[in-house]
Scaffold this active site. Sequence first.
Site, mmCIF file in Angstrom:
data_model
loop_
_atom_site.group_PDB
_atom_site.id
_atom_site.type_symbol
_atom_site.label_atom_id
_atom_site.label_comp_id
_atom_site.label_asym_id
_atom_site.label_seq_id
_atom_site.Cartn_x
_atom_site.Cartn_y
_atom_site.Cartn_z
ATOM 1 N N HIS A 28 -1.435 8.954 -2.164
ATOM 2 C CA HIS A 28 -1.397 10.287 -2.764
ATOM 3 C C HIS A 28 -2.467 10.408 -3.851
ATOM 4 O O HIS A 28 -2.170 10.487 -5.051
ATOM 5 C CB HIS A 28 -0.009 10.575 -3.328
ATOM 6 C CG HIS A 28 1.045 10.649 -2.272
ATOM 7 N ND1 HIS A 28 2.301 11.146 -2.509
ATOM 8 C CD2 HIS A 28 1.028 10.309 -0.949
ATOM 9 C CE1 HIS A 28 3.024 11.098 -1.395
ATOM 10 N NE2 HIS A 28 2.261 10.578 -0.445
ATOM 11 N N HIS A 37 -0.710 2.124 -1.385
ATOM 12 C CA HIS A 37 -0.537 1.391 -0.124
ATOM 13 C C HIS A 37 -1.699 0.455 0.169
ATOM 14 O O HIS A 37 -1.514 -0.571 0.825
ATOM 15 C CB HIS A 37 -0.381 2.373 1.036
ATOM 16 C CG HIS A 37 0.864 3.194 0.973
ATOM 17 N ND1 HIS A 37 2.125 2.643 1.064
ATOM 18 C CD2 HIS A 37 1.046 4.534 0.818
ATOM 19 C CE1 HIS A 37 3.035 3.607 0.979
ATOM 20 N NE2 HIS A 37 2.408 4.755 0.829
ATOM 21 N N HIS A 92 -3.706 8.995 9.573
ATOM 22 C CA HIS A 92 -2.892 9.116 8.359
ATOM 23 C C HIS A 92 -3.120 7.950 7.403
ATOM 24 O O HIS A 92 -3.274 8.136 6.197
ATOM 25 C CB HIS A 92 -1.412 9.207 8.710
ATOM 26 C CG HIS A 92 -0.524 9.265 7.499
ATOM 27 N ND1 HIS A 92 -0.576 10.300 6.588
ATOM 28 C CD2 HIS A 92 0.429 8.406 7.017
ATOM 29 C CE1 HIS A 92 0.290 10.102 5.616
ATOM 30 N NE2 HIS A 92 0.911 8.942 5.853
#
Length: 325
Positions: free
Chosen positions: A242, A214, A205
């Site tokens: 994203h 991030h 992930h």
Amino acid sequence: MSNLCLVLCICVTVVVSNGELQRFIEPAKSDGSVSFITIGDWGRRGDYNQSIVAYQMGRIGEKIGLDFVVSTGDNFYDNGLFSEYDPNFKESFSNIYTASSLQKQWYSVLGNHDYRGDAEAQLSSVLREIDSRWVCLRSFIVDAELVEIFFVDTTPFVKDYYTEVDHTYDWRAVPSRNTYVKSLLRDLKGSLKRSKATWKIVVGHHAIRSIGHHGDTKELNQELLPIMKENGVDLYMNGHDHCLEHISDEDSPIQFLTSGAGSKAWRGDINPVTNNPKSVRFYYDGQGFMSARFTHSDAEIVFYDVFGEVLHKWVTSKQTLHSSV
């Protein structure tokens, strides 16, 4: 034969051997090729253009002869599933990805948002009884003959999650962070060493390399990346940020591919200080997904936007390397 195998045997063969991650067999096509779509950070009951992305996935899946789908986690927002019978499973998965080409196995890892709910629910065989496409384990292997994909549960690597005060996480299967990660990495290392596949892919992930919100995940850089380099991994695929990204490693052949734009995107949220810009081959801050096609000699990675238009294409072989946009 295990109960899990009985549930899945009409679609995929499951192999379990001591000392190795659980293995799912996906035979290559008659022409020797393997094709799949990678999507991440998607489950929002169709909102934030999830339904539109799903439609385009179906169209592209038909075009490439899709064999299966890879999900890079954060499968159900905002807080995963609350039980095996949470309506969010159907509302965000079964009722959204309805195209005929997408009626294949979906191989999924957990993301950090999935750990905020009942993480065990997403791993339950009950979900496979509701929708037989769903396969989600903490860490496992998809063996597609010329391609082996090693799925890694990356959320327990991130130390900040254990002390985060704004959220709670489902750590029932992770009584000790260090013990859990050490065991997972041992099994992964052994499985990678034994692999005879032409192409080795690791899926998690969290990003190892990213210029998104991030950015890099320091624990993966320290603990996972060295094992990947030692064992000839070709690609690392992730979500979490994203966006859509393609970043090259500076001192190995590994390519880092982010596909975390399955629904809500973060327009303009970029963190360029985390990487050498020269290593960034492609970045897109909108919604979309990625396809991958492999033969014994070549691999083709294509990124698509929410309208199904090609944004970036990268082709590689074991002998030559070239890319185009």
